[in-house]
Design a protein around this motif. Structure first.
Motif, PDB file in Angstrom:
ATOM      1  N   ASN A  31      -8.273   5.798  -1.950  1.00 22.31           N
ATOM      2  CA  ASN A  31      -7.283   6.871  -1.837  1.00 22.31           C
ATOM      3  C   ASN A  31      -6.586   7.116  -3.175  1.00 22.31           C
ATOM      4  N   LEU A  32      -6.277   6.026  -3.885  1.00 20.96           N
ATOM      5  CA  LEU A  32      -5.613   6.160  -5.177  1.00 20.96           C
ATOM      6  C   LEU A  32      -6.517   6.821  -6.211  1.00 20.96           C
TER       7      LEU A  32
ATOM      8  N   THR B  20      -9.442  -1.952  -0.104  1.00 19.95           N
ATOM      9  CA  THR B  20     -10.442  -1.140  -0.794  1.00 19.95           C
ATOM     10  C   THR B  20     -10.303   0.332  -0.412  1.00 19.95           C
ATOM     11  N   GLN B  21      -9.968   0.594   0.845  1.00 23.29           N
ATOM     12  CA  GLN B  21      -9.709   1.975   1.247  1.00 23.29           C
ATOM     13  C   GLN B  21      -8.481   2.518   0.527  1.00 23.29           C
TER      14      GLN B  21
ATOM     15  N   ILE C 120       0.827  -1.203   0.000  1.00 24.01           N
ATOM     16  CA  ILE C 120       0.000   0.000   0.000  1.00 24.01           C
ATOM     17  C   ILE C 120       0.864   1.256   0.000  1.00 24.01           C
ATOM     18  N   GLN C 121       1.857   1.289   0.864  1.00 25.66           N
ATOM     19  CA  GLN C 121       2.724   2.463   0.980  1.00 25.66           C
ATOM     20  C   GLN C 121       3.506   2.716  -0.304  1.00 25.66           C
ATOM     21  N   GLN C 122       4.043   1.645  -0.885  1.00 22.17           N
ATOM     22  CA  GLN C 122       4.815   1.801  -2.118  1.00 22.17           C
ATOM     23  C   GLN C 122       3.954   2.332  -3.259  1.00 22.17           C
ATOM     24  N   LEU C 123       2.770   1.741  -3.427  1.00 22.66           N
ATOM     25  CA  LEU C 123       1.914   2.149  -4.536  1.00 22.66           C
ATOM     26  C   LEU C 123       1.383   3.562  -4.318  1.00 22.66           C
ATOM     27  N   GLN C 124       1.093   3.927  -3.070  1.00 24.37           N
ATOM     28  CA  GLN C 124       0.606   5.269  -2.785  1.00 24.37           C
ATOM     29  C   GLN C 124       1.676   6.319  -3.100  1.00 24.37           C
ATOM     30  N   GLN C 125       2.911   6.016  -2.754  1.00 26.55           N
ATOM     31  CA  GLN C 125       4.015   6.939  -3.049  1.00 26.55           C
ATOM     32  C   GLN C 125       4.183   7.125  -4.558  1.00 26.55           C
ATOM     33  N   LEU C 126       4.096   6.032  -5.293  1.00 27.74           N
ATOM     34  CA  LEU C 126       4.217   6.098  -6.748  1.00 27.74           C
ATOM     35  C   LEU C 126       3.047   6.866  -7.363  1.00 27.74           C
ATOM     36  N   ALA C 127       1.851   6.652  -6.835  1.00 28.57           N
ATOM     37  CA  ALA C 127       0.671   7.342  -7.351  1.00 28.57           C
ATOM     38  C   ALA C 127       0.761   8.838  -7.097  1.00 28.57           C
ATOM     39  N   THR C 128       1.209   9.211  -5.907  1.00 25.89           N
ATOM     40  CA  THR C 128       1.346  10.629  -5.564  1.00 25.89           C
ATOM     41  C   THR C 128       2.338  11.309  -6.490  1.00 25.89           C
ATOM     42  N   ALA C 129       3.458  10.649  -6.747  1.00 27.97           N
ATOM     43  CA  ALA C 129       4.476  11.201  -7.641  1.00 27.97           C
ATOM     44  C   ALA C 129       3.946  11.304  -9.063  1.00 27.97           C
TER      45      ALA C 129
END
Length: 209
Positions: A149-150, A144-145, A79-88
């Motif tokens: 967020n993504l 799902t949460q 989750i953390q890795q994908l969220q960081q990539l999505a934000t970037a």
């Protein structure tokens, strides 16, 4: 025989205790890269980690408890890795449309899984064997949460975003999990990626129409 309830005896609070528990977890992951879960013993884990059996039982009541915590940690790391990539990605491409954004997320999700393919294959198998309904529900809600967020930059509305997040998780998790359960050494990632993207984008297109 019924599986004993999974229970982590205590959460380490001091840095030394956290280090010891993490050493047990990392040792177990290392062993899972080399052999099956059934072949690994608690004594083997403690010997490689450099701690005594008594120390193991300060934190865990059984080998399955270690796996339960590993599964949870890997889900959170994913989750953390994908969220960081999505934000970037959103930051770098302010006008990127939802289809290209989703294509990028799926591509990155598969890359993350491939980096630890054997571990993820084991996680999917052991999650099915060891997890209770309550644990499944907790992980499902977490994921799902995560997808909500993504999707937030593109779908601010709650109900629509929640529905889409649920379906994206079902598609992506289902494709990857079933693939690795059947073929732990699966190699045809390019075609799998295209199948996931096709299924996911068809759903997004329907919602946009």
């Amino acid at each position: 025989m019924a599986q004993a309830p999974i229970n982590v005896r205590r959460k380490p609070r001091q840095s030394r205790a956290k280090f010891t528990q993490q050493a047990l977890l990392e040792t177990t992951v290392q062993l899972l890269r080399e052999k099956s879960f059934d072949e690994i013993t608690i004594r083997e884990i403690t010997e490689i980690a450099g701690v005594g059996l008594g120390t193991f039982y300060e934190y865990f009541s059984q080998k399955e408890d270690v796996i339960a915590l590993i599964i949870h940690q890997y889900i959170k790391m994913n989750i953390q890795q994908l969220q960081q990539l999505a934000t970037a990605c959103v930051s770098d491409h302010h006008v990127l449309d939802i289809k290209h954004y989703l294509h990028y997320l799926i591509q990155q999700q598969l890359r993350i899984i491939r980096q630890e393919q054997r571990i993820w294959a084991t996680i999917f198998l052991l999650e099915r064997q060891l997890s209770s309904v309550e644990i499944y529900q907790k992980h499902y809600q977490l994921m799902t949460q995560h997808w909500q967020n993504l999707l937030a930059p593109y779908f601010p509305q709650g109900v629509e975003k929640q529905h889409m997040a649920q379906n994206l998780h079902r598609i992506i998790y289902g494709f990857i999990m079933q693939t690795l359960l059947i073929q732990p050494d699966f190699q045809d990632w390019e075609n799998l990626q295209e199948d996931i993207i096709t299924a996911s984008l068809a759903f997004v297109t329907t919602k946009e129409d």
